[in-house]
Design an enzyme around this catalytic site. Structure first.
Site, short mmCIF file in Angstrom:
data_model
loop_
_atom_site.label_atom_id
_atom_site.label_comp_id
_atom_site.label_asym_id
_atom_site.label_seq_id
_atom_site.Cartn_x
_atom_site.Cartn_y
_atom_site.Cartn_z
N ASP A 70 89.13 39.48 64.89
CA ASP A 70 87.70 39.52 65.30
C ASP A 70 86.73 39.90 64.14
O ASP A 70 85.62 39.90 64.30
CB ASP A 70 87.68 40.72 66.52
CG ASP A 70 87.79 42.10 65.78
OD1 ASP A 70 88.25 42.26 64.42
OD2 ASP A 70 87.69 43.12 66.55
N GLY A 71 87.41 39.99 62.93
CA GLY A 71 86.59 39.88 61.81
C GLY A 71 86.42 41.34 61.29
O GLY A 71 85.83 41.55 59.92
N GLU A 72 86.76 42.26 61.95
CA GLU A 72 86.71 43.83 61.38
C GLU A 72 87.74 43.83 60.15
O GLU A 72 88.94 43.40 60.21
CB GLU A 72 87.01 44.73 62.53
CG GLU A 72 85.97 44.85 63.61
CD GLU A 72 86.47 45.68 64.84
OE1 GLU A 72 87.54 46.42 64.68
OE2 GLU A 72 85.67 45.76 65.61
N GLN A 79 64.63 51.34 49.52
CA GLN A 79 63.84 51.84 50.37
C GLN A 79 64.07 53.40 50.62
O GLN A 79 64.99 53.60 51.17
CB GLN A 79 64.55 51.12 51.89
CG GLN A 79 64.29 49.76 51.85
CD GLN A 79 65.09 49.13 53.33
OE1 GLN A 79 64.63 49.19 54.28
NE2 GLN A 79 65.83 48.28 52.96
N HIS A 137 67.92 53.43 41.66
CA HIS A 137 66.62 52.91 41.46
C HIS A 137 65.65 54.02 41.10
O HIS A 137 64.58 53.96 40.30
CB HIS A 137 66.11 52.00 42.67
CG HIS A 137 64.99 51.62 42.67
ND1 HIS A 137 64.59 50.65 41.76
CD2 HIS A 137 63.85 51.81 43.34
CE1 HIS A 137 63.30 50.33 41.64
NE2 HIS A 137 62.75 51.08 42.79
N ASP A 184 56.89 48.04 34.65
CA ASP A 184 56.19 48.70 35.68
C ASP A 184 56.06 50.38 35.21
O ASP A 184 56.80 50.59 34.34
CB ASP A 184 56.34 48.45 36.95
CG ASP A 184 58.08 48.82 37.29
OD1 ASP A 184 58.60 49.53 36.67
OD2 ASP A 184 58.78 48.02 38.16
N LYS A 215 51.69 46.71 37.31
CA LYS A 215 51.98 45.52 37.92
C LYS A 215 51.81 45.82 39.40
O LYS A 215 51.59 46.99 39.74
CB LYS A 215 53.60 45.12 37.77
CG LYS A 215 54.29 45.67 39.12
CD LYS A 215 55.72 45.27 39.09
CE LYS A 215 56.44 45.82 40.21
NZ LYS A 215 57.90 45.77 39.98
N ARG A 248 52.64 44.63 43.24
CA ARG A 248 53.68 43.64 44.34
C ARG A 248 52.90 43.16 45.34
O ARG A 248 52.44 43.93 46.15
CB ARG A 248 54.96 44.60 44.53
CG ARG A 248 56.02 43.62 45.27
CD ARG A 248 57.20 44.67 45.60
NE ARG A 248 57.93 44.62 44.31
CZ ARG A 248 58.87 43.76 43.93
NH1 ARG A 248 58.71 42.58 44.39
NH2 ARG A 248 59.65 43.73 42.86
N ASP A 277 64.36 47.40 32.40
CA ASP A 277 64.32 47.65 33.70
C ASP A 277 65.88 48.30 34.30
O ASP A 277 66.44 47.84 33.66
CB ASP A 277 63.70 46.54 34.38
CG ASP A 277 62.71 46.92 35.62
OD1 ASP A 277 62.96 47.84 35.97
OD2 ASP A 277 62.12 45.66 35.85
C1 R5P Z 1 60.91 48.20 40.42
O1 R5P Z 1 60.52 49.23 40.69
C2 R5P Z 1 62.40 47.93 39.86
O2 R5P Z 1 62.11 48.74 38.78
C3 R5P Z 1 62.26 46.55 39.52
O3 R5P Z 1 61.23 46.06 38.49
C4 R5P Z 1 62.09 45.48 40.52
O4 R5P Z 1 62.86 45.96 41.69
C5 R5P Z 1 62.78 44.14 40.06
O5 R5P Z 1 62.64 43.40 41.22
P1 R5P Z 1 62.07 41.74 41.36
O6 R5P Z 1 62.99 41.29 40.00
O7 R5P Z 1 62.38 41.34 42.42
O8 R5P Z 1 60.67 41.80 40.59
#
Ligand code: R5P
Length: 317
Positions: free
Chosen positions: A40-42, A100, A133, A172, A195, A197, A221
């Protein structure tokens, strides 16, 4: 170099090449396991080695396909816990769902916390990861987190390149600390881009604080996802008279049309690490170089296993 039957390193299916290189560094064989699917894919994971009382590590980036890789990691952790491993470390070179990390509008989830909870509940005693992140994501876990920095690997490469007349640019405000770290290791001026977004894939670099005219640029980055941040910053830097532009980022996600956009951008070289395996499109980016974090991860695992300091890895190199 370092053979110890008490140490077991396993790999999920997201990044077997990296896990194998980590094992090579440690001088241990990759732990035996079988990952299969039910009709079933599990998914199912069966550990083939005896892990009772052992110090076990599972290497799995939760990169695309993120949901699948995450569930596989959770199943692995559960499997090791039920097989009586003494200590289980989730080695997550790229920790997905991390962006997130707060409610910046109503009725949205905080997936970074959710995933931290899932990993802990599944059985991890510790987490070893690279460039979350945001550093404060470490606090989303109630278990120890060893947080490594790709900068250790990337700045060595750029040091050997001997870029003259250099300004290190944070694309950024979130990358300022990282850029400052590069600048303190490599020398050079520091500049910051403001920057905005506009959407998930649209970004506008609006202003630069710092000197970039007539300078060679190292832009750093944590992640390149859609490439919007880097490409828009590159445009602005060129408008302001920057010379060569080098980019160093830990995680090369390269989502959507990022490979195309980055190929067209006036960037001289893009350097990422192998926390995420390259997808077929990103392999076509001619100016892309990939450095391995395997030795850094292997060294961290060795130190965790021996109860030695991991943070001292980052003091001068
Ligand atoms: C932003 O807060 C991160 O440090 C990156 O700059 C960002 O997530 C990069 O995402 P993208 O390549 O989609 O601009």
């Amino acid at each position: 170099m370092f053979l110890n039957d008490n140490l077991k390193v396993f790999s999920g299916s997201s990044n077997i090449g990296l896990a194998t290189a980590v094992c090579d560094y440690l001088g241990v064989p990759l732990g035996g396991s079988e990952i299969s699917r039910f009709p079933d894919g599990e998914k199912s994971v069966r550990i083939e080695d005896d892990v009772r009382g052992r110090d076990c590590y599972v290497v799995q980036s939760t990169c695309n396909p993120g949901d699948e890789n995450l569930v596989e990691l959770l199943i692995y952790l559960d499997c090791l816990r039920r097989a009586s491993a003494r200590r289980i470390t989730a080695v997550v070179p790229y920790f997905g769902y991390a962006r997130q990390d707060r409610k910046d509008e109503g009725r949205v989830p905080i997936t970074a916390k959710l995933v931290a909870n899932l990993i802990t509940t599944a059985g991890a005693d510790r987490v070893l990861t690279i460039d979350l992140h945001a550093h404060q994501l470490q606090g989303f876990f109630d278990i120890p987190v060893d947080h490594l920095m790709g900068e250790l690997v990337l700045s060595k490469y750029f040091h050997d390149k001997k870029i003259s007349n250099m300004t290190v640019v944070a694309p950024d405000v979130g990358s300022i600390k990282m850029a400052a770290k590069y600048a303190s290791r490599l020398g050079g001026e520091l500049a910051i881009i403001f920057k905005r977004r506009l959407s998930g894939s649209e970004v506008r670099a609006q202003e630069i604080i710092g000197e970039v005219e007539g300078k060679n640029i190292l832009m750093c980055d944590d992640i390149i996802a859609t490439g919007g941040t880097i490409c828009s910053a590159t445009e602005l830097l060129k408008q302001r008279g920057a010379l060569k532009i080098y980019v160093g980022a830990t995680h090369g996600v390269f989502a959507g049309d990022a490979p195309e956009k980055l190929s067209q951008a006036k960037i001289d070289e893009i350097v990422v690490t192998d926390t995420i395996p390259l997808n077929s499109q990103s392999k076509k980016i001619a100016k892309l170089k990939v450095l391995s974090v395997s030795n850094m991860l292997g060294e961290a695992i060795k130190r965790i296993h021996r109860d030695q300091s991991v943070s001292s890895l980052f003091i001068d190199h």
